[in-house]
Motif scaffolding. Sequence first.
Motif, PDB file in Angstrom:
ATOM      1  N   GLU A 151       0.777  -1.578   0.135  1.00  0.00           N
ATOM      2  CA  GLU A 151      -0.015   0.030  -0.089  1.00  0.00           C
ATOM      3  C   GLU A 151       0.672   1.373  -0.046  1.00  0.00           C
ATOM      4  O   GLU A 151       0.556   2.215  -0.769  1.00  0.00           O
ATOM      5  CB  GLU A 151      -1.087   0.129   1.309  1.00  0.00           C
ATOM      6  N   ALA A 152       1.787   1.496   0.742  1.00  0.00           N
ATOM      7  CA  ALA A 152       2.904   1.900   0.920  1.00  0.00           C
ATOM      8  C   ALA A 152       3.585   2.501  -0.029  1.00  0.00           C
ATOM      9  O   ALA A 152       4.274   3.733  -0.785  1.00  0.00           O
ATOM     10  CB  ALA A 152       4.015   2.379   2.467  1.00  0.00           C
ATOM     11  N   GLU A 153       3.869   1.760  -1.104  1.00  0.00           N
ATOM     12  CA  GLU A 153       4.788   1.731  -2.246  1.00  0.00           C
ATOM     13  C   GLU A 153       3.638   2.131  -3.718  1.00  0.00           C
ATOM     14  O   GLU A 153       4.010   2.082  -4.490  1.00  0.00           O
ATOM     15  CB  GLU A 153       5.115   0.725  -3.090  1.00  0.00           C
ATOM     16  N   ILE A 154       2.332   1.913  -3.529  1.00  0.00           N
ATOM     17  CA  ILE A 154       1.404   1.920  -4.532  1.00  0.00           C
ATOM     18  C   ILE A 154       1.534   3.903  -4.232  1.00  0.00           C
ATOM     19  O   ILE A 154       1.549   4.309  -5.506  1.00  0.00           O
ATOM     20  CB  ILE A 154      -0.114   1.624  -4.172  1.00  0.00           C
ATOM     21  N   ASN A 155       1.460   4.649  -2.991  1.00  0.00           N
ATOM     22  CA  ASN A 155       1.486   6.159  -2.904  1.00  0.00           C
ATOM     23  C   ASN A 155       2.724   6.489  -3.565  1.00  0.00           C
ATOM     24  O   ASN A 155       3.016   7.718  -4.791  1.00  0.00           O
ATOM     25  CB  ASN A 155       1.721   6.610  -1.543  1.00  0.00           C
ATOM     26  N   PHE A 196       4.611   4.822  -6.052  1.00  0.00           N
ATOM     27  CA  PHE A 196       4.282   4.812  -7.573  1.00  0.00           C
ATOM     28  C   PHE A 196       3.288   6.214  -7.914  1.00  0.00           C
ATOM     29  O   PHE A 196       3.948   6.516  -8.708  1.00  0.00           O
ATOM     30  CB  PHE A 196       3.658   3.858  -7.369  1.00  0.00           C
ATOM     31  N   LEU A 197       2.349   6.722  -7.191  1.00  0.00           N
ATOM     32  CA  LEU A 197       2.226   7.441  -7.846  1.00  0.00           C
ATOM     33  C   LEU A 197       2.096   8.460  -7.767  1.00  0.00           C
ATOM     34  O   LEU A 197       2.606   9.633  -8.230  1.00  0.00           O
ATOM     35  CB  LEU A 197       0.428   7.894  -7.066  1.00  0.00           C
ATOM     36  N   ALA A 198       3.075   8.819  -6.843  1.00  0.00           N
ATOM     37  CA  ALA A 198       4.160  10.288  -6.929  1.00  0.00           C
ATOM     38  C   ALA A 198       5.137  10.038  -7.883  1.00  0.00           C
ATOM     39  O   ALA A 198       5.050  11.237  -8.273  1.00  0.00           O
ATOM     40  CB  ALA A 198       4.690  10.535  -5.982  1.00  0.00           C
ATOM     41  N   GLU A 199       5.785   9.266  -8.636  1.00  0.00           N
ATOM     42  CA  GLU A 199       6.857   8.999  -9.173  1.00  0.00           C
ATOM     43  C   GLU A 199       6.389   8.921 -10.744  1.00  0.00           C
ATOM     44  O   GLU A 199       7.256   9.847 -11.208  1.00  0.00           O
ATOM     45  CB  GLU A 199       7.283   7.905  -9.298  1.00  0.00           C
ATOM     46  N   VAL A 200       5.008   8.714 -10.625  1.00  0.00           N
ATOM     47  CA  VAL A 200       4.234   8.953 -12.555  1.00  0.00           C
ATOM     48  C   VAL A 200       3.756  10.279 -12.200  1.00  0.00           C
ATOM     49  O   VAL A 200       4.343  11.467 -13.748  1.00  0.00           O
ATOM     50  CB  VAL A 200       2.802   8.305 -12.258  1.00  0.00           C
ATOM     51  N   LEU A 201       3.766  11.445 -11.226  1.00  0.00           N
ATOM     52  CA  LEU A 201       3.500  12.103 -10.857  1.00  0.00           C
ATOM     53  C   LEU A 201       5.116  13.317 -11.555  1.00  0.00           C
ATOM     54  O   LEU A 201       5.183  14.028 -12.325  1.00  0.00           O
ATOM     55  CB  LEU A 201       3.107  12.807 -10.227  1.00  0.00           C
TER      56      LEU A 201
END
Length: 388
Positions: free
Chosen positions: A240-244, A246-251
Amino acid sequence: MIPPQMFNIFYITHDQCTTESHWELFIGISIRVAESVIQNSSITIDKVIGNLLDEGALAPEISAENLNYARYFIFIILSYQTMLYSPALLAPASSVPSQLSIIEHTGCCMFTHAVHTLNIEECASETLSELLMGFGVLLPSKNLCLEDDEHMNNAFHEEVEVNVKQFNAHALHHLAGIKVKWTDSLSCHLEFDSTTKEVLLFRFPSFCQFSLAEYKGGKGRGVLHACGTTSRLRCQWATEAEINQFLAEVLLSYRLLFGQTKSSPGLFRSIDPFLRSKGQNRNLKDPLLSRICAERSCDDLLGGLRQNLELVEKDTYYLPRDFPILRYRFVVLQRQLSTSAPRTWVQLWRDKRNSAQWMTFWAVIAFGAFGSLMAFLQVLMQAVQMLQ
């Protein structure tokens, strides 16, 4: 488009149905599915259907045929709520589905999607993370190398920095000949297709921003976060923390590619991320994409999401820290760029990856041309003197 026979799973009168009523029904069921997924850990598609039956959202008696329609309907809803994959929509005259299928209209990722179909009865009783793992590594964990090749493994551990002046969309396009292809699947972001020399970019950054803002704002996790693994045995799948992360890295990757150099925003403006084929919705656009890719500064967009996340623009990024999830994809693109040699004078002029080498090369060309011109003028003057 969802075929009409799929709506047989609901307790409705089809003679009185319209397109608007089907849409309202779809929205209502989507909200209930999201609530079931978020509130229950390790939930399966069949458990979601059970919850909908208990709430009276589905017809009380579902035949075996309609059960598979219900499973596929939930699968479609989950695709919109996670944005991880594009489901293969059933044709109006298709038979009862026996498989869950995904299809990538904007390109297929060699490592992200291992398969495109799963047996519907076998995977409907698996947790969402286990179900999605069946399609491939849609949600990779940190610092994961998906290549068995020794040279690629060495590059993964050696090439740990990305300099914005050398690595950006303008350089990828004009020096390496890599074209940008936009995708609706978040899992395909920054995947490189070596056969077509295309890099896939997710076209809806607002989804990432909204998911992060909701999570950081204390409103709890969304459906995408619920797809994270809680098992230590699944080291390739994101938590769950890594999904956050991942989303930040995409931005942040949009800023690295387009927003931090003077030449790259022009490339973004020259392409239409939302140009769709005939029959698709041309009005579906994301205004955040233009802002995050073309504006000089995005502090107002990224500032509120920086808590516990590396969302700071830099001249040089350290991949294991700044892009641990997308690290492998950056290494693939960086290797492609480093092995691409300029073939034309225009490419030679644009190739400023090594500024010292670039200045030396053009200085030699300039002095050489000046020397040749002076020699020519000297010969010309001697010829004129001889004629006189």
